[in-house]
Design a protein around this motif. Structure first.
Motif, PDB file in Angstrom:
ATOM      1  N   UNK A  12       0.837  -1.202   0.000  1.00  0.00           N
ATOM      2  CA  UNK A  12       0.000   0.000   0.000  1.00  0.00           C
ATOM      3  C   UNK A  12       0.869   1.247   0.000  1.00  0.00           C
ATOM      4  N   UNK A  13       0.326   2.308  -0.575  1.00  0.00           N
ATOM      5  CA  UNK A  13       1.083   3.568  -0.616  1.00  0.00           C
ATOM      6  C   UNK A  13       0.131   4.748  -0.713  1.00  0.00           C
ATOM      7  N   UNK A  14       0.638   5.891  -0.287  1.00  0.00           N
ATOM      8  CA  UNK A  14      -0.015   7.164  -0.610  1.00  0.00           C
ATOM      9  C   UNK A  14       1.059   8.053  -1.203  1.00  0.00           C
ATOM     10  N   UNK A  15       0.682   8.763  -2.260  1.00  0.00           N
ATOM     11  CA  UNK A  15       1.658   9.599  -2.957  1.00  0.00           C
ATOM     12  C   UNK A  15       1.101  11.015  -3.055  1.00  0.00           C
ATOM     13  N   UNK A  16       1.702  11.933  -2.289  1.00  0.00           N
ATOM     14  CA  UNK A  16       1.306  13.339  -2.418  1.00  0.00           C
ATOM     15  C   UNK A  16       1.976  13.881  -3.667  1.00  0.00           C
ATOM     16  N   UNK A  49      -3.524  13.718  -3.739  1.00  0.00           N
ATOM     17  CA  UNK A  49      -2.952  12.450  -3.282  1.00  0.00           C
ATOM     18  C   UNK A  49      -3.465  11.306  -4.155  1.00  0.00           C
ATOM     19  N   UNK A  50      -2.551  10.455  -4.586  1.00  0.00           N
ATOM     20  CA  UNK A  50      -2.935   9.181  -5.200  1.00  0.00           C
ATOM     21  C   UNK A  50      -2.609   8.113  -4.164  1.00  0.00           C
ATOM     22  N   UNK A  51      -3.558   7.233  -3.906  1.00  0.00           N
ATOM     23  CA  UNK A  51      -3.293   6.166  -2.934  1.00  0.00           C
ATOM     24  C   UNK A  51      -3.698   4.839  -3.538  1.00  0.00           C
ATOM     25  N   UNK A  52      -2.921   3.810  -3.215  1.00  0.00           N
ATOM     26  CA  UNK A  52      -3.212   2.509  -3.807  1.00  0.00           C
ATOM     27  C   UNK A  52      -2.852   1.376  -2.874  1.00  0.00           C
ATOM     28  N   UNK A  53      -3.504   0.251  -3.089  1.00  0.00           N
ATOM     29  CA  UNK A  53      -3.144  -0.945  -2.346  1.00  0.00           C
ATOM     30  C   UNK A  53      -3.463  -2.163  -3.196  1.00  0.00           C
ATOM     31  N   UNK A  54      -2.532  -3.098  -3.231  1.00  0.00           N
ATOM     32  CA  UNK A  54      -2.712  -4.281  -4.072  1.00  0.00           C
ATOM     33  C   UNK A  54      -3.413  -5.365  -3.259  1.00  0.00           C
TER      34      UNK A  54
END
Ligand code: DGJ
Length: 740
Positions: A208-212, A224-229
């Motif tokens: 998982x990540x969040x990218x500002x 913010x783009x946030x994702x989790x596999x």
């Protein structure tokens, strides 16, 4: 020729032959791709909801290959690489067709990409939720040829991001120390977050990540783009950044290809896991709430059903699950108001009883020396006490000292010609879930328990060893490197069977604590054991990080005894309850060991939790003060119901220092136009709440000026640690707000 004509006719039914822009949208976000038959699929935009003019005049607009295979522009990062039977490793993926559909609140746009050199296709999926800002990106690899191919890299998703100043949040940790937040600038080069544990996949990091994307990562502002596999096996997230070019940052997410080159037989398709993606223009808090909303409604089994307060036997008795001890724990659980009792590890094994952790796994038959009246006797006893009953299993494992291993030594993962690496108790091995007979056995573990004891309401499904011996005695040599993926597919098919037979039986996912916390499991499990760490101070961090991606109602949080075994720390009973009440409250307590004050407080705290439970388990989470901020001395968060009429605020004084500055807590998510009655939920001393109790304050004031909770600032020690100890640290308060 005829075939090609037919193909074009088919394409005509689903897509324009000319270049067409596809707008994939959720209520608040848009992704744009351009497809033209015979040309590569192009990625144009991901961001705030936008129409054509917005997108193509946006500085975020781009025109870059959406899903590149190794073969064209080989110097650029690619999503996949396939080795064909003749040794060729190059592909040229072009659009063949596009289809769009809508089903159950999900709009799907699927681009079928065809390799111009081989009979091979990749279907790239972009699914958009219609009720929240979540998209799911995944792909299918289709071997249309007549010979097997080897998938050497087979990512689920590729996402270009037009930003050179990114702040990256990830979660990392270890046993008893899961989900620490890490925030860093995304530097030049490649940042990889991956795991090779095989099965305990979240032990070191989260998928998982969040990218500002504005150079910052704030709670309540910025993009913010946030994702989790959502994948139960080894994963890989890659962030590739070359700030010296105009190229976008590339994010790839998918199955970790290390030691996993996948043989895809002729005519077969491999579906890859979903990258769950969200985008926010108002900070990471909003991205977090999108995940929570989506998870409760679309991903977690029974995600909107209230979860019960349970007492689990592990920290109380460990493997000594003797009947009188179980009865005593149940007596205590019922007396303090718990709703369920769970018997943990230790209850099974006949020829090889589970006296220590080196025996018995695999033999799921009751040890009558410990439980003369069997599990059925305990279920009955629980019923008499008004409690539901739950039981622990570790069904994917075996000890070499077990009847199962004696009968089926070939059912384990190991190499035939050398000694396997063993796990816990120096006798533990994993069963080979690629073997259908083993799948039947593992399903049977649950099925037999439920058939013999239909009164069982809850199962704790544990998993305490990684895939150390990545070799299957079942798979042929040609397919050995499929093991790490096929283990997960085998597990999935078992879980599907379990859910078909027992659709709503509550099953907790556990793996040495939180080592399997991942959305890939959540269609089959209602909750997760967040961590073996139950020291409340440490738990604040673990729960805080887990909540970045996962909702409160799936995170089991249990109150430990006054002394925490991992961190050797004494904490007051109120602090322990106030931390655990932030998620799904449970107990690891031994009520008979508690003094009268503690027991009385526990009874009040459980009753209070039941009152606030709907808000805590289903409300929207707002993080107010991070435990990572400043001197790491304070933390606060709150939940608000959808209608804004009820809220629950948690505040923790983690460390007391003399003459410390006052901490102002500014609430969030309230209705500024409403006035809220504030009440302390469970004061340490009954009838002596904090000063703010009983005040009626406007939502506007609470959110703009905020409050100082005097009692958390003053030098007041809590006496409720044990008879001897007092402390100024570990003070806490839980407030309920009700709109008037
Ligand atoms: C590991 C779990 O995290 C614990 O809660 C407990 O169930 C033990 N396994 C039992 O062996």
């Amino acid at each position: 020729m005829f075939k090609r004509l037919l193909l074009l006719l088919l394409i005509g039914a689903t897509a324009d032959v000319m270049a067409k822009d596809y707008f994939v949208s959720t209520p608040g976000t848009t992704m744009v791709l351009t497809a033209e038959v015979g040309k590569p699929l192009m990625f144009r935009y991901y961001g705030a909801r936008a129409d054509r003019d917005d997108v193509f005049s946006s500085y975020r607009a781009m025109n870059t290959q959406a899903f590149r295979a190794f073969g064209t522009s080989c110097v650029n990062p690619h999503a996949c690489q396939v080795r064909f039977s003749d040794g060729d490793t190059s592909m040229n993926l072009v659009v063949e067709s596009v289809s769009e559909s809508e089903d159950k609140g999900l709009k799907s746009t699927v681009f079928t990409l065809r390799d111009t050199a081989h009979d091979f296709r990749v279907r790239v999926h972009y699914d958009a939720c219609t009720d929240c800002n979540v998209m799911k990106l995944w792909s299918e690899y289709v071997n249309c040829g007549r010979k097997p191919v080897l998938l050497e890299r087979f990512m689920s998703a590729a996402l270009p991001v037009k930003s050179k100043e990114c702040r990256l949040l990830t979660l990392a940790g270890n046993h008893g120390n899961e989900c620490n937040e890490y925030v860093e600038d995304l530097g030049a080069g490649t940042r990889v977050i991956s795991t090779q544990e095989g099965s305990r996949i979240s032990s070191a990091c989260q998928a998982a990540f969040m990218l500002g994307t504005d150079g910052e990562l704030s709670e309540d502002h910025g993009n913010v783009i946030a994702g989790t596999l959502a994948w139960t096996g080894n994963f890989q997230l890659e962030f590739i950044n070359n700030p010296f070019t105009q190229d976008p940052v590339m994010i790839f997410a998918g199955i970790n290809p290390t030691a996993s080159a996948y043989t895809l037989d002729a005519g077969k398709t491999l579906a890859t896991p979903e990258l769950i993606l969200t985008y926010s223009t108002s900070g990471r808090g909003d991205a977090m709430r999108s995940f929570h909303f989506w998870a409760r409604r679309h991903q977690v089994l029974d995600g909107t059903v209230e979860r019960e307060v349970l007492l689990n036997s592990w920290e109380g008795v460990h493997l000594d699950t003797y009947e009188d001890a179980m009865h005593s724990l149940m007596d205590g659980a019922a007396a303090v108001g718990a709703e369920m009792f769970v018997m943990d590890d230790g209850w099974f094994g006949v020829k090889y009883p589970r006296a220590k952790d080196n025996a018995g796994l695999g033999d799921w038959t009751t040890d009558r020396n410990k439980l003369p009246n069997g599990v059925e006797g305990l279920v009955r006893y629980a019923g008499e006490k008004g409690l539901k009953f739950g039981i622990w299993i570790e069904p994917e494992m075996v000890n070499t000292s077990s009847e199962l291993y004696d009968a089926h030594p070939d059912w384990v993962l190991r190499h035939q010609s050398f000694e396997p690496t063993v796990g816990r108790g120096k006798t533990q091995l994993l069963l080979d879930l690629t073997n259908p007979k083993v799948q039947d056995f593992v399903f049977g573990v649950v099925d037999n328990i439920m058939k013999e004891n239909p009164g069982v309401s809850y199962i704790k499904w544990d998993h305490n060893m990684s895939i150390e011996n990545a070799h299957s005695l079942y798979l042929p040599a040609s397919h050995q490197s499929n093991l790490l993926v096929d283990y997960q597919l085998g597990l999935r098919s078992i879980l599907e069977r379990v859910r078909k037979a027992y659709p709503h039986l509550v099953i907790q996912l556990c793996s040495s604590g939180g080592f399997r916390l991942n959305y890939g499991f959540m269609p089959y499990f209602q909750e997760v054991w967040t961590s073996d760490q139950t020291d409340p101070l440490h738990r604040i961090y673990i729960q805080w990080g887990s909540l970045d991606f996962y909702p409160s109602n799936i995170l089991a949080a249990h109150v430990c005894r006054r002394w925490s075994k991992y961190n050797n720390r004494y904490t007051p009973v109120k602090f322990r309850f106030d931390v655990a009440s932030m998620c799904r409250l449970g107990l690891e307590l031994v009520p008979s060991d508690m003094n009268d004050d503690e027991r009385t407080y526990a009874t009040r705290a459980i009753a209070a939790y039941k009152q606030i439970r709907p808000v805590v388990q289903q409300g929207s989470l707002y993080k107010l003060i991070s435990p990572y901020d400043g001197n790491r001395d304070f933390a606060s968060l709150m939940y608000v119901t959808d209608d804004g009429n009820r809220a629950v605020v948690f505040a923790y004084r983690m460390l007391y220092t003399r003459s410390m500055p006052e901490r102002v807590i500014k609430f969030r998510g309230l209705n500024p136009e409403k006035r809220y009655l504030i009440r302390e939920v469970c004061p340490e001393h009954e009838g002596k709440p904090v000063q703010i109790d009983g005040k009626v304050v406007s939502g506007r004031y609470l959110m703009t000026e905020g409050v100082v909770i005097r009692e958390l600032e003053d030098r007041l020690s809590s006496k409720m640690v044990d008879d001897l100890r007092q402390t100024n640290d570990y003070r806490s308060v839980v407030l309920e707000l009700v709109a008037q």
